[in-house]
Design a protein around this motif. Structure first.
Motif, mmCIF file in Angstrom:
data_model
loop_
_atom_site.group_PDB
_atom_site.id
_atom_site.type_symbol
_atom_site.label_atom_id
_atom_site.label_comp_id
_atom_site.label_asym_id
_atom_site.label_seq_id
_atom_site.Cartn_x
_atom_site.Cartn_y
_atom_site.Cartn_z
ATOM 1 N N ASP A 27 -6.686 -3.986 0.680
ATOM 2 C CA ASP A 27 -6.562 -3.432 -0.732
ATOM 3 C C ASP A 27 -5.212 -2.682 -0.920
ATOM 4 O O ASP A 27 -4.539 -2.260 0.204
ATOM 5 N N HIS A 28 -4.841 -2.180 -2.202
ATOM 6 C CA HIS A 28 -3.598 -1.612 -2.413
ATOM 7 C C HIS A 28 -3.904 -0.072 -1.988
ATOM 8 O O HIS A 28 -4.714 0.404 -2.398
ATOM 9 N N VAL A 29 -2.863 0.434 -1.187
ATOM 10 C CA VAL A 29 -2.876 1.904 -1.034
ATOM 11 C C VAL A 29 -1.540 2.353 -1.516
ATOM 12 O O VAL A 29 -0.563 1.616 -1.957
ATOM 13 N N THR A 88 -5.028 -16.284 0.148
ATOM 14 C CA THR A 88 -5.098 -16.622 -1.218
ATOM 15 C C THR A 88 -4.669 -15.331 -2.375
ATOM 16 O O THR A 88 -4.483 -15.522 -3.331
ATOM 17 N N ASP A 89 -4.871 -14.426 -1.516
ATOM 18 C CA ASP A 89 -4.691 -13.043 -2.483
ATOM 19 C C ASP A 89 -5.456 -12.778 -3.568
ATOM 20 O O ASP A 89 -5.161 -12.699 -4.657
ATOM 21 N N SER A 90 -6.714 -13.278 -3.371
ATOM 22 C CA SER A 90 -7.629 -13.441 -4.456
ATOM 23 C C SER A 90 -8.030 -11.802 -4.993
ATOM 24 O O SER A 90 -7.894 -10.931 -4.070
ATOM 25 N N HIS A 91 -8.165 -11.783 -6.193
ATOM 26 C CA HIS A 91 -8.485 -10.661 -6.967
ATOM 27 C C HIS A 91 -10.166 -10.885 -7.463
ATOM 28 O O HIS A 91 -10.377 -9.807 -8.251
ATOM 29 N N SER A 92 -10.728 -11.887 -7.199
ATOM 30 C CA SER A 92 -12.007 -12.183 -7.704
ATOM 31 C C SER A 92 -12.740 -13.135 -6.545
ATOM 32 O O SER A 92 -11.921 -14.154 -5.946
ATOM 33 N N LEU A 121 -4.439 -2.940 5.019
ATOM 34 C CA LEU A 121 -4.035 -2.065 3.695
ATOM 35 C C LEU A 121 -2.556 -2.769 3.104
ATOM 36 O O LEU A 121 -1.795 -2.847 3.987
ATOM 37 N N GLU A 122 -2.525 -2.799 1.853
ATOM 38 C CA GLU A 122 -1.262 -3.337 1.408
ATOM 39 C C GLU A 122 -0.393 -2.011 0.659
ATOM 40 O O GLU A 122 -0.922 -1.510 -0.230
ATOM 41 N N ALA A 123 0.942 -2.070 1.359
ATOM 42 C CA ALA A 123 1.844 -0.977 0.573
ATOM 43 C C ALA A 123 2.921 -1.435 0.275
ATOM 44 O O ALA A 123 3.640 -2.518 1.000
ATOM 45 N N MET A 136 -7.422 -15.134 4.111
ATOM 46 C CA MET A 136 -6.578 -13.908 4.297
ATOM 47 C C MET A 136 -6.167 -13.158 3.091
ATOM 48 O O MET A 136 -6.171 -13.896 1.981
ATOM 49 N N HIS A 137 -6.023 -11.875 2.971
ATOM 50 C CA HIS A 137 -5.500 -11.149 1.790
ATOM 51 C C HIS A 137 -6.480 -11.424 0.657
ATOM 52 O O HIS A 137 -6.237 -11.886 -0.529
ATOM 53 N N VAL A 138 -7.949 -10.536 0.689
ATOM 54 C CA VAL A 138 -8.725 -10.784 -0.536
ATOM 55 C C VAL A 138 -8.766 -9.134 -0.954
ATOM 56 O O VAL A 138 -9.219 -8.505 -0.084
ATOM 57 N N HIS A 139 -8.724 -9.005 -2.288
ATOM 58 C CA HIS A 139 -8.775 -7.723 -2.650
ATOM 59 C C HIS A 139 -10.323 -7.422 -3.341
ATOM 60 O O HIS A 139 -10.785 -8.347 -3.467
ATOM 61 N N SER A 140 -10.762 -6.012 -3.253
ATOM 62 C CA SER A 140 -11.900 -5.661 -3.687
ATOM 63 C C SER A 140 -11.954 -4.458 -4.660
ATOM 64 O O SER A 140 -10.893 -4.270 -5.179
HETATM 65 ZN ZN LIG Z 1 -2.290 -8.291 -2.603
#
Ligand SMILES: [Zn+2]
Ligand SMILES: [Zn+2]
Length: 227
Positions: free
Chosen positions: A33-35, A204-208, A64-66, A1-5
């Motif tokens: 992803d952040h909005v 994981t809130d992954s950023h890679s 969408l993460e706000a 869950m929660h993986v950024h691209s």
């Molecule tokens: Zn995040």
């Protein structure tokens, strides 16, 4: 869950993230992803995630993460969310009555004795409770990640505030995540949500791509809750 691209501040493209999730043999992937209010790519993002999901056995969702803007629970979200599956509400700033405050400035004000830390904690809880009440099916993202930035920790959150927030989440069908990147919230906080019947998501809130599916803090918390 929660993986950024690369749609926001992640290093991997959606396709690269999917490949990493498949390599880790995950059952599900939620692309988040952040909005902000002026974000215009939400429909294209949701569509691309949907299309990716059609080519895999994995359960692929979009989010969408706000940030939570103020104590009314308003989110920094575009009008057109493009049919994203989930909205993640995050404490990236300190949501006060008059808007989002810079954590460093609030920390200074607390240090100078100009701001009561208990009132700040209460604002964060109230803002989050109102955010979940205003929008069904929300995910509470990395709850209390802002506290260490204020020189505080979760022991500053009264039990009754936790229970009030958990109740609001249960009533609106919200979920809460336990976040590997921010290593929060604590087992104590999550226990209140678990008791109220709120689903707990492992993020994981992954950023890679390398961190996708790599859990350490989250698994420890779940074991503690299970015990
Ligand atoms: Zn995040
Ligand atoms: Zn975040």
């Amino acid at each position: 869950m929660h993986v950024h691209s690369t749609y926001s501040d992640g290093a991997g493209t959606l396709a690269e993230n999917l490949r990493a999730a498949e390599d880790a043999e995950l059952a599900a992937l939620t692309c988040v992803d952040h909005v902000r209010r002026d974000t215009d790519w939400a429909p294209a993002f949701a569509e691309e995630v949907r299309a990716l999901g059609e080519g895999t056995e994995m359960d692929v969702r979009s989010g969408l993460e706000a940030k939570i803007i103020d104590t009314s629970g308003e989110l920094d979200l575009p009008a057109d969310t493009g049919g994203a599956d989930r909205i993640y509400a995050a404490d990236h700033r300190v949501p006060l009555d008059d808007g989002p405050a810079d954590p460093a400035a609030v920390r200074l004000a607390i240090g100078r004795g100009e701001t009561d830390p208990a009132a700040v904690v209460e604002s964060i809880v109230t803002a989050t409770a109102n955010a979940v009440a205003r929008r069904p099916n929300l995910v509470i993202a990395h709850l209390f990640s802002v506290l260490p930035k204020l020189g505080l920790d979760e022991t500053a959150v009264p039990q009754e505030s936790l229970e009030r927030l958990a109740q609001a989440a249960a009533e609106s069908g919200a979920s809460i995540e336990v976040d590997e990147r921010w290593r929060c919230p604590s087992p104590r906080a999550l226990r209140a949500f678990h008791t109220a019947g709120v689903p707990i998501l492992l993020s994981t809130d992954s950023h890679s791509p390398e961190t996708i599916g790599r859990y350490d803090y989250c698994l420890g918390v779940i074991e503690e809750l299970a015990a």
